[in-house]
Design a protein around this motif. Structure first.
Motif, PDB file in Angstrom:
ATOM      1  N   GLY A  47      20.459 -12.875  -0.242  1.00 29.10           N
ATOM      2  CA  GLY A  47      19.911 -12.129  -0.643  1.00 29.10           C
ATOM      3  C   GLY A  47      19.378 -11.011   1.247  1.00 29.10           C
ATOM      4  N   GLY A  48      21.290 -11.227   1.306  1.00 32.28           N
ATOM      5  CA  GLY A  48      21.388 -10.476   2.833  1.00 32.28           C
ATOM      6  C   GLY A  48      20.527 -11.251   4.173  1.00 32.28           C
ATOM      7  N   ASP A  49      20.505 -12.453   3.674  1.00 34.97           N
ATOM      8  CA  ASP A  49      19.504 -12.578   4.641  1.00 34.97           C
ATOM      9  C   ASP A  49      20.702 -13.859   5.560  1.00 34.97           C
ATOM     10  OD1 ASP A  49      18.664 -14.573   6.445  1.00 34.97           O
ATOM     11  OD2 ASP A  49      16.728 -15.474   4.794  1.00 34.97           O
ATOM     12  N   PRO A  50      20.870 -13.762   6.671  1.00 38.21           N
ATOM     13  CA  PRO A  50      22.095 -14.618   7.819  1.00 38.21           C
ATOM     14  C   PRO A  50      21.857 -15.932   7.764  1.00 38.21           C
ATOM     15  CG  PRO A  50      20.775 -13.109   8.790  1.00 38.21           C
ATOM     16  CD  PRO A  50      20.534 -12.345   7.684  1.00 38.21           C
ATOM     17  N   TYR A  51      20.562 -16.281   7.609  1.00 35.55           N
ATOM     18  CA  TYR A  51      19.993 -17.894   8.089  1.00 35.55           C
ATOM     19  C   TYR A  51      19.944 -18.347   7.001  1.00 35.55           C
ATOM     20  CZ  TYR A  51      17.909 -15.356  11.889  1.00 35.55           C
ATOM     21  OH  TYR A  51      17.693 -14.655  13.521  1.00 35.55           O
ATOM     22  N   ALA A  52      19.986 -18.010   5.430  1.00 35.54           N
ATOM     23  CA  ALA A  52      20.052 -19.431   4.370  1.00 35.54           C
ATOM     24  C   ALA A  52      21.454 -19.084   3.773  1.00 35.54           C
ATOM     25  CB  ALA A  52      19.575 -18.248   3.250  1.00 35.54           C
ATOM     26  N   SER A  53      22.321 -17.208   4.473  1.00 34.16           N
ATOM     27  CA  SER A  53      23.687 -17.619   3.883  1.00 34.16           C
ATOM     28  C   SER A  53      24.135 -18.538   4.841  1.00 34.16           C
ATOM     29  CB  SER A  53      24.207 -16.026   3.833  1.00 34.16           C
ATOM     30  OG  SER A  53      23.720 -15.376   3.168  1.00 34.16           O
ATOM     31  N   ALA A  54      23.498 -19.042   6.411  1.00 36.33           N
ATOM     32  CA  ALA A  54      24.886 -19.370   7.078  1.00 36.33           C
ATOM     33  C   ALA A  54      24.089 -21.568   6.858  1.00 36.33           C
ATOM     34  CB  ALA A  54      24.230 -19.586   8.796  1.00 36.33           C
ATOM     35  N   PHE A  55      22.803 -21.598   6.295  1.00 35.61           N
ATOM     36  CA  PHE A  55      22.756 -22.613   5.967  1.00 35.61           C
ATOM     37  C   PHE A  55      23.176 -23.210   5.124  1.00 35.61           C
ATOM     38  CE2 PHE A  55      20.233 -25.282   3.258  1.00 35.61           C
ATOM     39  CZ  PHE A  55      19.394 -26.421   3.823  1.00 35.61           C
ATOM     40  N   PHE A  56      23.738 -21.928   3.816  1.00 32.02           N
ATOM     41  CA  PHE A  56      24.494 -23.079   2.266  1.00 32.02           C
ATOM     42  C   PHE A  56      25.469 -22.604   2.965  1.00 32.02           C
ATOM     43  CE2 PHE A  56      20.444 -21.621   0.406  1.00 32.02           C
ATOM     44  CZ  PHE A  56      20.371 -23.183  -0.313  1.00 32.02           C
ATOM     45  N   ASN A  57      26.426 -22.024   3.770  1.00 29.78           N
ATOM     46  CA  ASN A  57      27.413 -22.007   4.203  1.00 29.78           C
ATOM     47  C   ASN A  57      27.777 -23.439   4.582  1.00 29.78           C
ATOM     48  OD1 ASN A  57      28.214 -19.727   3.027  1.00 29.78           O
ATOM     49  ND2 ASN A  57      27.734 -18.312   4.854  1.00 29.78           N
ATOM     50  N   ALA A  58      27.268 -23.861   5.747  1.00 31.92           N
ATOM     51  CA  ALA A  58      27.688 -24.870   5.923  1.00 31.92           C
ATOM     52  C   ALA A  58      27.286 -25.774   5.915  1.00 31.92           C
ATOM     53  CB  ALA A  58      26.749 -25.200   8.015  1.00 31.92           C
ATOM     54  N   LEU A  59      26.260 -26.272   4.718  1.00 32.33           N
ATOM     55  CA  LEU A  59      26.526 -27.551   3.571  1.00 32.33           C
ATOM     56  C   LEU A  59      27.716 -27.155   2.865  1.00 32.33           C
ATOM     57  CD1 LEU A  59      24.651 -29.230   3.524  1.00 32.33           C
ATOM     58  CD2 LEU A  59      23.557 -27.748   1.480  1.00 32.33           C
ATOM     59  N   SER A  60      28.241 -26.794   2.324  1.00 32.33           N
ATOM     60  CA  SER A  60      29.481 -26.562   1.485  1.00 32.33           C
ATOM     61  C   SER A  60      30.404 -27.139   1.976  1.00 32.33           C
ATOM     62  CB  SER A  60      29.484 -24.985   1.349  1.00 32.33           C
ATOM     63  OG  SER A  60      30.802 -24.570   0.442  1.00 32.33           O
ATOM     64  N   VAL A  61      30.343 -26.782   3.268  1.00 33.44           N
ATOM     65  CA  VAL A  61      31.542 -27.266   4.310  1.00 33.44           C
ATOM     66  C   VAL A  61      32.367 -28.458   4.443  1.00 33.44           C
ATOM     67  CG1 VAL A  61      32.939 -27.393   6.514  1.00 33.44           C
ATOM     68  CG2 VAL A  61      31.531 -25.503   5.895  1.00 33.44           C
ATOM     69  N   THR A  62      30.736 -29.355   3.542  1.00 38.56           N
ATOM     70  CA  THR A  62      30.963 -30.727   3.818  1.00 38.56           C
ATOM     71  C   THR A  62      30.672 -31.665   2.338  1.00 38.56           C
ATOM     72  OG1 THR A  62      28.527 -31.067   3.276  1.00 38.56           O
ATOM     73  CG2 THR A  62      28.524 -30.476   5.231  1.00 38.56           C
ATOM     74  N   PHE A  63      31.033 -30.637   1.374  1.00 38.65           N
ATOM     75  CA  PHE A  63      31.903 -31.206   0.025  1.00 38.65           C
ATOM     76  C   PHE A  63      32.984 -31.855  -0.242  1.00 38.65           C
ATOM     77  CE2 PHE A  63      27.069 -28.893  -0.715  1.00 38.65           C
ATOM     78  CZ  PHE A  63      26.144 -30.024  -0.761  1.00 38.65           C
ATOM     79  N   PRO A  64      33.900 -31.177   0.154  1.00 38.86           N
ATOM     80  CA  PRO A  64      35.470 -31.318  -0.432  1.00 38.86           C
ATOM     81  C   PRO A  64      35.827 -32.436  -0.012  1.00 38.86           C
ATOM     82  CG  PRO A  64      35.647 -28.969   0.208  1.00 38.86           C
ATOM     83  CD  PRO A  64      34.016 -29.591   0.219  1.00 38.86           C
TER      84      PRO A  64
END
Length: 324
Positions: A47-64
């Motif tokens: 949604g154009g939100d830098p904080y939400a985007s950073a949150f989910f991006n940082a979380l995604s890095v952990t998954f693989p």
């Protein structure tokens, strides 16, 4: 670990003090979704939100790497647990393998929007290597704790539509699909832990899992926050603006940290089991959301519900053109 001739009943009997077993009629299945062609349409894709985007991006890095580690741990118990639990572990492994695959694609998309994930990935590798050098039973309890954290976040992401409001459509579907399967297999690691510690006293088990949960949670919060601020800085946001902006996002609205604090505390209660709260309805809710795009397809089944078609039409209207 030792193999004691038993059925699922032995694990349930031992679990009477610390919780109930996973529902007998739960079938853990991999839906094997593919999102490799999904393009991140905006750098700030939530949604154009830098904080939400950073949150989910940082979380995604952990998954693989994280989910690969979970699979490795549980597979070592698969041949020694009761048949029902062995089937659930197989389903867990199948689901996590697909999650890892899809988040690898997602993370590559993040990098293509000019984010450097190197520091986040190295921090994760250091943590996994540290846990991986522990005895297997400690690797299992760490997995159990991390799976609880993942499950309560997954439930929150499905229950609260604010998390993906106006997010890029394909990415929103991917995250809801992932969250639904995290809810579905949320009891597998814990039931494996109960079986592996069936000869322990309830007090020893509780002390061990509680101590690890505190340790794991502090490390998780610290490392994810550090990663989030790394990504925010790369996005041109630092200093007080970054701190106050992320604090508002995490604790005020949509508040993923604050809203998962209560479910986090449940882990420490006597009689805890992940399935003490039967939230299988969230799986259907998530599926109704990420499946809705199929309604717009020429290959959509003829028995489309009116609700499904309406949801698909609504999403088609709000989908934004892709950035070149």
């Amino acid at each position: 670990m030792g193999d004691v001739p038993s059925s699922q009943d032995s694990a349930i009997a031992d679990a009477t003090i610390v919780g109930s077993a996973t529902p007998a009629d739960l079938h853990i299945q991999s839906r094997n979704r593919h999102f490799s062609t999904a393009v991140i349409e905006r750098r700030r894709w939530v949604g154009g939100d830098p904080y939400a985007s950073a949150f989910f991006n940082a979380l995604s890095v952990t998954f693989p790497k994280g989910e690969t580690f979970f699979m490795k741990v549980l597979k070592q118990y698969r041949d020694e647990v009761p048949e029902k639990l062995a089937r659930e572990i197989r389903g867990f492994v199948q689901q996590e393998a697909v999650h890892s695959r899809e988040h690898l694609f997602f993370n590559k998309q993040i990098e293509q929007t000019d984010f450097d994930l190197t520091r986040l990935e190295q921090a994760l590798t250091d943590v996994i290597d540290k846990i991986g050098n522990m005895p297997l039973i400690r690797q299992l309890v760490a997995t159990t704790c991390l799976e609880h954290l993942t499950a309560i976040m997954a439930a929150e992401f499905i229950e609260n539509p604010a998390h993906f409001r106006d997010a890029d459509e394909e990415q929103r579907k991917m995250w809801l699909w992932h969250a639904s399967e995290e809810v579905e297999h949320k009891g597998v690691a814990y039931d494996t832990w109960l079986h592996a510690t069936r000869d322990w006293s309830p007090m020893k088990r509780w002390i061990t899992q509680s101590a690890f949960m505190i340790r794991i949670s502090l490390g998780f919060a610290k490392n994810r926050t550090k990663g989030i601020f790394d990504l925010l800085k790369q996005d041109g946001i630092s200093g007080p603006r970054a701190w106050f902006g992320f604090a508002h996002y995490a604790l005020v609205s949509p508040a993923p940290f604050r809203r998962t604090l209560g479910p986090w505390f449940l882990f420490f209660l006597p009689g805890f089991h992940p399935w003490n709260k039967d939230d299988r309805g969230l799986i259907q809710l998530a599926e109704s959301e990420y499946e809705a795009a199929i309604m717009d397809s020429p290959e959509a089944p003829e028995n489309i519900t009116a609700t499904g078609a309406t949801m698909g039409e609504r999403r088609k209207k709000k989908r934004l053109p892709k950035v070149a």
